[in-house]
Design an enzyme around this catalytic site. Structure first.
Site, mmCIF file in Angstrom:
data_model
loop_
_atom_site.group_PDB
_atom_site.id
_atom_site.type_symbol
_atom_site.label_atom_id
_atom_site.label_comp_id
_atom_site.label_asym_id
_atom_site.label_seq_id
_atom_site.Cartn_x
_atom_site.Cartn_y
_atom_site.Cartn_z
ATOM 1 N N GLY A 7 0.992 -1.749 0.182
ATOM 2 C CA GLY A 7 0.218 -0.384 0.173
ATOM 3 C C GLY A 7 1.405 1.083 -0.224
ATOM 4 O O GLY A 7 1.642 1.547 1.199
ATOM 5 N N ASN A 10 -1.175 7.074 1.662
ATOM 6 C CA ASN A 10 -0.948 8.153 2.241
ATOM 7 C C ASN A 10 0.320 7.758 3.620
ATOM 8 O O ASN A 10 0.760 7.964 3.766
ATOM 9 C CB ASN A 10 -1.947 8.939 2.586
ATOM 10 C CG ASN A 10 -2.379 10.137 1.442
ATOM 11 O OD1 ASN A 10 -2.010 10.089 0.402
ATOM 12 N ND2 ASN A 10 -4.298 9.744 1.844
ATOM 13 N N ASP A 32 1.952 -1.522 -4.749
ATOM 14 C CA ASP A 32 1.013 -1.301 -4.787
ATOM 15 C C ASP A 32 0.203 -2.079 -5.623
ATOM 16 O O ASP A 32 0.755 -2.594 -7.230
ATOM 17 C CB ASP A 32 0.991 0.540 -5.052
ATOM 18 C CG ASP A 32 -0.403 0.792 -4.158
ATOM 19 O OD1 ASP A 32 -0.648 1.297 -2.940
ATOM 20 O OD2 ASP A 32 -1.168 0.800 -5.193
ATOM 21 N N ASN A 120 -7.425 -0.442 8.504
ATOM 22 C CA ASN A 120 -9.006 -0.866 9.532
ATOM 23 C C ASN A 120 -9.408 -1.581 9.045
ATOM 24 O O ASN A 120 -10.017 -1.501 7.900
ATOM 25 C CB ASN A 120 -9.046 1.016 9.905
ATOM 26 C CG ASN A 120 -8.145 1.190 10.855
ATOM 27 O OD1 ASN A 120 -8.145 0.816 11.873
ATOM 28 N ND2 ASN A 120 -8.157 2.456 10.225
ATOM 29 N N HIS A 175 -9.006 0.019 18.796
ATOM 30 C CA HIS A 175 -8.332 1.447 18.142
ATOM 31 C C HIS A 175 -9.533 1.751 17.406
ATOM 32 O O HIS A 175 -9.422 0.994 16.102
ATOM 33 C CB HIS A 175 -7.445 0.792 17.314
ATOM 34 C CG HIS A 175 -7.085 2.077 16.274
ATOM 35 N ND1 HIS A 175 -6.472 3.152 16.573
ATOM 36 C CD2 HIS A 175 -6.701 2.308 14.503
ATOM 37 C CE1 HIS A 175 -6.210 4.508 15.645
ATOM 38 N NE2 HIS A 175 -6.477 3.606 14.163
#
Ligand SMILES: NC(=O)c1ccc[n+]([C@@H]2O[C@H](COP(=O)([O-])OP(=O)(O)OC[C@H]3O[C@@H](n4cnc5c(N)ncnc54)[C@H](O)[C@@H]3O)[C@@H](O)[C@H]2O)c1
Ligand SMILES: O=C(O)C[C@H](O)C(=O)O
Length: 310
Positions: A7, A10, A32, A120, A175
């Site tokens: 990845g 950002n 990526d 996430n 989290h």
């Protein structure tokens, strides 16, 4: 030492940037799926080498995992970030499939790697990585607590009107906007309890701002944050590669610690060359224990959604 970051968006690219300019590793490979994207980010970072002065070699690849072979640490940041108004948990549908396939690809070429999970909902993605790969628990580490703790110290320093680096504090638990647990009772201003200087009302405000720290930035930026997340991952990678044995709150597999089993959640860990080397018991009081149990309930409910991928 070689680090792969999957990845190159950002968070991944920021992490590569910090690792290179601080020379935490000798080699960084960005991966990526967007054609040319990782190669472009790597080239851009490498063009800083003579101005920020570093010798780390950063390269990029569009999905060629053979280039990642022999990585000591692999960071997974691939997946979608949330948009304003969303929770991290809403990302599970897309990110679970991505994280699982990336973890499997990685291990083909780097069977000894320690995996740092960032995508996430991070606690659930860490649990998924552990279960899908069958890796020993010391080699799968979720990054969230390092970031949440740095936000906690930021908000404490603002309330105290003192420098962040004179403030100590930690966030454990999940989290998530409602699952993280800033340990205000144990936070200190150079060793003196912060409650000596801040009222309960001020401490509650600091804790609340910390918990929604990611959501606040997402509202301001239109996508989730990356500078502090990328730097927090680099901080964790540094402790692994350079065997620093720092105590960092990380999401790790629990087998009875903090009263929980078969779950990955944020607890204070000693992080060194073997990954998670120890889980530290910070002796929670009854209120904190109850908050941890409630947080675990929410993380466990999210893990139940993994049935279709596991
Ligand atoms: N744990 C934390 O503390 C924390 C902090 C910040 C962000 N995050 C999470 O990290 C993830 C990345 O955030 P971001 O802001 O960098 O997003 P981003 O969109 O900027 O970057 C994600 C990158 O992943 C790539 N990608 C998607 N599928 C892939 C695959 N199968 N293989 C390789 N690359 C793939 C995309 O092309 C994109 O470049 C999100 O899920 C976000 O919620 C977690
Ligand atoms: O807030 C998010 O969705 C991204 C990340 O988990 C963060 O805390 O910045």
């Amino acid at each position: 030492m070689k680090v792969t970051i999957v990845g190159a968006g950002n968070v991944g690219a920021t992490c590569a940037d910090v690792i290179s300019y601080r020379e935490i590793a000798s080699e960084v490979v960005l991966v990526d799926i967007k054609e040319g994207f990782a190669e472009g980010k790597a080239m851009d970072i490498m063009q800083c080498a003579t101005t920020t002065v570093f010798n780390t070699q950063v390269t990029g690849t569009t999905g060629d995992y053979s280039k990642t072979a022999g990585s000591d640490v692999v960071v997974i940041t691939s997946g979608i970030p949330r948009k304003p108004g969303m929770t991290r948990e809403e990302l599970i549908g897309i990110n679970a499939g991505i994280v699982k396939s990336v973890a499997e690809n990685i291990l083909v070429h780097s069977p000894e790697a320690i995996i740092v999970v960032v995508s996430n909902p991070m606690d659930t993605m860490t649990y998924l990585t552990l279960k899908a790969t069958g890796l020993p628990k010391n080699r799968v580490i979720g990054m969230g607590g390092a970031l949440d703790s740095s936000r906690f110290k930021y908000f404490l320093s603002k309330a105290l009107d003192k420098p962040s680096n004179d403030v100590q504090g930690m966030v454990i638990g999940g989290h998530g906007d409602t699952t993280m647990i800033p340990l205000t009772r144990l936070a200190s201003y150079n060793g003196a309890p912060v409650s000596n200087y801040l009222s309960q009302e001020e401490l509650d405000k600091v804790a609340a701002s910390t918990m929604v720290g990611g959501a606040t930035l997402t509202g301001l930026l239109g996508t989730s944050a990356w500078y502090a997340p990328g730097a927090s991952v680099a901080y964790l990678v540094d402790s692994i590669l350079n065997n620093q044995k720092r105590m960092i709150a990380c999401s790790v597999f629990l087998e009875g610690e903090y009263g929980q089993e078969d779950i990955c959640m944020g607890v204070p860990c000693i992080i060194g060359r073997n990954g998670v080397e120890e889980i530290i018991d910070v002796k929670l009081n009854d209120t904190e224990k109850a908050a941890f149990a409630k947080s675990a309930e929410a993380v466990r409910a999210m893990n139940a959604d993994l049935k279709s991928v596991l």
